[in-house]
Design an enzyme around this catalytic site. Structure first.
Site, PDB file in Angstrom:
ATOM      1  N   HIS A  46      29.462  47.356  56.702  1.00  0.00           N
ATOM      2  CA  HIS A  46      29.000  48.649  56.216  1.00  0.00           C
ATOM      3  C   HIS A  46      30.097  49.697  56.101  1.00  0.00           C
ATOM      4  O   HIS A  46      29.835  50.820  55.672  1.00  0.00           O
ATOM      5  CB  HIS A  46      27.891  49.194  57.124  1.00  0.00           C
ATOM      6  CG  HIS A  46      26.635  48.387  57.105  1.00  0.00           C
ATOM      7  ND1 HIS A  46      25.934  48.126  55.949  1.00  0.00           N
ATOM      8  CD2 HIS A  46      25.946  47.771  58.108  1.00  0.00           C
ATOM      9  CE1 HIS A  46      24.870  47.390  56.226  1.00  0.00           C
ATOM     10  NE2 HIS A  46      24.856  47.154  57.530  1.00  0.00           N
ATOM     11  N   GLU A 136      19.502  41.346  65.737  1.00  0.00           N
ATOM     12  CA  GLU A 136      18.966  42.458  64.962  1.00  0.00           C
ATOM     13  C   GLU A 136      17.818  42.023  64.053  1.00  0.00           C
ATOM     14  O   GLU A 136      17.459  42.736  63.118  1.00  0.00           O
ATOM     15  CB  GLU A 136      20.079  43.115  64.141  1.00  0.00           C
ATOM     16  CG  GLU A 136      20.874  42.164  63.284  1.00  0.00           C
ATOM     17  CD  GLU A 136      22.035  42.838  62.580  1.00  0.00           C
ATOM     18  OE1 GLU A 136      22.157  44.074  62.658  1.00  0.00           O
ATOM     19  OE2 GLU A 136      22.825  42.122  61.928  1.00  0.00           O
ATOM     20  N   ASP A 162      18.502  47.884  62.583  1.00  0.00           N
ATOM     21  CA  ASP A 162      17.925  46.760  61.846  1.00  0.00           C
ATOM     22  C   ASP A 162      16.852  46.054  62.651  1.00  0.00           C
ATOM     23  O   ASP A 162      15.864  45.567  62.098  1.00  0.00           O
ATOM     24  CB  ASP A 162      19.021  45.777  61.447  1.00  0.00           C
ATOM     25  CG  ASP A 162      19.838  46.266  60.265  1.00  0.00           C
ATOM     26  OD1 ASP A 162      19.292  47.038  59.463  1.00  0.00           O
ATOM     27  OD2 ASP A 162      21.009  45.884  60.152  1.00  0.00           O
TER      28      ASP A 162
END
Length: 246
Positions: A46, A136, A162
């Site tokens: 990310h 996650e 998440d």
């Protein structure tokens, strides 16, 4: 600090404190590492950094005395191994489905005959890198005990955002329930003797997870801390300027 030191400290139940970097570039990496963390995580999933940035960033982190880790772009074989060729001393691998998936990830980081990693390292790195699987997803949580038992796995790292989405526990109304889930993961990992961490954006939350037994302690994220610091400086300047009549 080296990956050997980190692995030893975790095995002794000692916490290691780290910083998380979403910003690319060797200068950013060096500035973060020089503040004294045990490790710095470069986020390829990310963050703004790309693979081409890794040799410079990992070298800067190591030169400043910290251990360079990388969150990989994905759990795919090539995405797991590539950062290790570019200087990472360990990987944090997202989107692990279950224990079998975690075993595949470990194999991607180990040379034959115990794994399938290809020899071709370009920069730094480690022959036996740290391997941390992210919990996650609901499926990873359901198979958590088996994940914790995977041979060669150095730890698990919880992505609360998440995980909340996967469990349909996102939103303020579900904060307490999500915290219970996170606490349960920590306690189960500690009981299994597996290092565990929960992604945190500030030192207070990180300290709370550490008091529960987390030893992979992410203290802050560079973009969040930078924004908070700049807002604070602007507020202080504007408040004082207004008080002084300027």
């Amino acid at each position: 600090m080296s990956e050997v030191d980190v692995r030893r400290r975790w095995s002794e139940g000692d916490a290691c404190h780290g910083l998380w970097s979403l910003l690319g570039g060797a200068v950013t990496a060096e500035v973060l590492a020089r503040t004294g963390p045990d490790f710095v995580v470069v986020d390829l999933q990310h963050g703004a950094a790309a693979e081409v940035d890794l040799p410079g960033m990992t070298a800067a982190i190591r030169a400043a005395g910290s251990v360079p880790l990388v969150r990989t772009r994905s759990p795919l074989f090539a995405d797991v191994g590539r950062p290790l060729d570019l200087g990472a001393c360990g990987v944090i691998v997202p989107n692990i489905r279950d224990a079998e998936h975690a075993r595949e990830v470990v194999a991607a980081t180990r040379y034959a005959p115990v794994g399938g990693r290809s020899i071709g390292r370009l920069s730094g790195g480690a022959d036996r890198p740290l391997v941390i699987a992210m919990v996650e997803t609901a499926t990873a949580l359901e198979d958590l005990d088996a994940v914790l038992a995977v041979e060669g796995l150095d730890g698990v790292y919880v992505g609360p955002g998440d995980l909340a989405l996967s469990l349909e526990l996102d939103g303020a109304a579900n904060t307490a329930q999500l915290r219970d889930v996170l606490s349960s993961i920590i306690s189960r990992a500690v009981a299994a003797g597996v290092p565990v961490g929960v992604h945190a954006y500030n030192g207070a939350d990180a300290a709370d997870y550490a008091t529960q037994g987390a030893t992979i302690v992410t203290v802050a994220v560079d973009t969040v801390s930078l924004a908070e610091a700049m807002v604070g400086h602007l507020d202080a300047a504007r408040t004082r300027g207004g008080a002084d009549g300027h």
